[in-house]
Design a protein around this motif. Sequence first.
Motif, PDB file in Angstrom:
ATOM      1  N   LYS A  85     -42.852  43.843 155.142  1.00  0.00           N
ATOM      2  CA  LYS A  85     -44.239  44.071 154.736  1.00  0.00           C
ATOM      3  C   LYS A  85     -44.376  43.657 153.275  1.00  0.00           C
ATOM      4  CE  LYS A  85     -45.795  46.080 158.501  1.00  0.00           C
ATOM      5  NZ  LYS A  85     -46.088  47.508 158.622  1.00  0.00           N
ATOM      6  N   SER A 130     -47.752  44.640 161.405  1.00  0.00           N
ATOM      7  CA  SER A 130     -47.268  45.576 162.442  1.00  0.00           C
ATOM      8  C   SER A 130     -47.431  45.010 163.846  1.00  0.00           C
ATOM      9  CB  SER A 130     -48.029  46.899 162.333  1.00  0.00           C
ATOM     10  OG  SER A 130     -47.775  47.501 161.088  1.00  0.00           O
ATOM     11  N   THR A 148     -40.911  49.644 157.814  1.00  0.00           N
ATOM     12  CA  THR A 148     -41.499  50.892 158.357  1.00  0.00           C
ATOM     13  C   THR A 148     -41.675  50.810 159.878  1.00  0.00           C
ATOM     14  OG1 THR A 148     -43.791  50.163 157.876  1.00  0.00           O
ATOM     15  CG2 THR A 148     -42.673  51.480 156.191  1.00  0.00           C
ATOM     16  N   THR A 150     -41.050  51.904 163.437  1.00  0.00           N
ATOM     17  CA  THR A 150     -40.645  53.067 164.233  1.00  0.00           C
ATOM     18  C   THR A 150     -39.906  52.645 165.499  1.00  0.00           C
ATOM     19  OG1 THR A 150     -42.447  54.446 163.431  1.00  0.00           O
ATOM     20  CG2 THR A 150     -41.537  55.032 165.591  1.00  0.00           C
ATOM     21  N   TYR A 219     -52.374  48.203 156.011  1.00  0.00           N
ATOM     22  CA  TYR A 219     -52.866  49.472 155.472  1.00  0.00           C
ATOM     23  C   TYR A 219     -53.581  49.294 154.142  1.00  0.00           C
ATOM     24  CZ  TYR A 219     -49.944  51.154 159.185  1.00  0.00           C
ATOM     25  OH  TYR A 219     -49.404  51.361 160.427  1.00  0.00           O
ATOM     26  N   ASP A 237     -47.695  56.471 158.372  1.00  0.00           N
ATOM     27  CA  ASP A 237     -46.566  57.307 157.979  1.00  0.00           C
ATOM     28  C   ASP A 237     -46.758  57.883 156.575  1.00  0.00           C
ATOM     29  OD1 ASP A 237     -45.577  56.314 160.335  1.00  0.00           O
ATOM     30  OD2 ASP A 237     -44.417  54.723 159.359  1.00  0.00           O
TER      31      ASP A 237
END
Length: 319
Positions: A85, A130, A148, A150, A219, A237
């Motif tokens: 990212k 993402s 990040t 998951t 984000y 998160d």
Amino acid sequence: MRTSIFRRPGGARPGGRRTAGRAALLTCLLLAVFAAGCGKDGSPPVKGPRTEALPVYRVDTGFSLPASSTWTKAKKRGYLVVGAKEDQPYLGEKDPATGVYSGFDIEIARMMAASLGFEPDTIRFRTIASANRETALQNGQIDYYVGTYTINDMRKKLVGFAGPYYLAGQGLLVRTDEHDIHGPQDLAGRTVCSAAGSTPYQRIAADYPKAVLVAYDTYSVCVDNLLTYQVDAVTTDDAILLGFAAKAPDELKVVGKPFSEEPYGIGVPRSDKALRFALDDALEADEKNGNWKKAFEATLGLSGVPAPKPPPIDRYPAT
Ligand code: GLU
């Protein structure tokens, strides 16, 4: 696509209705984030990862992993391509002036590269949003991904995961002038922004259907929308949200308790088990020799989170 004030201070701004107060807030925030602080006397300068605080990782020059097709291809090519990212404070950030990436995820990526026998100047970072991670790994656009990401069973059907190397939890970011949102139960009828293809987006859609959900690629665009009163909250998160809040403490706050578990893994091509297990070994070694903790403290630790104990590695069998 919209640009973000967190990425490009001089970039184009989203259009739409805006009051003088909001414009002033934005100007102020730009100064707060990119210069020496604004609004409050003696605001501390904004902290970023200091290069001299980062560990130097020993490159395992004798390393060889012929069983991994990803590793073999990268060796032949002469460099690694790592997905990351570029707009997540203290996790994965790209300096728009120099193109240099920094943050905890970036350090994890560098540690892994050193263990795989790659010198620091033979890592090329590539920003992947993402929603595009699985495709990027499946198409061989990247060798591995640290951002990040998951670990969950649905994704394990598409990609492999080394780790976890950190445990985050879903949270909510609001403006400091917001007093009615304390947790996801307060989102009914309110507008909440998240990234397309993310687990936080999916959780709000499934468990809080009364929330008005908005999705962007990143984000930082959500946070722009929050600051300009176009959405009421941003959800993802806690590790990501705390970074944004730490950069603009007068405007933004993280509220409530984490309401999910988000174990971060290193994404690898699904069929490359040799690479996955080699990265599991490397993570374990870096957690033992202190690199993990030092890297954490020099990056994500700056958003106010003390270094936790890393979660146990889940060396899951082939599925
Ligand atoms: N960890 C969550 C996910 O993997 C949210 C963060 C992100 O979008 O990278 O979907």
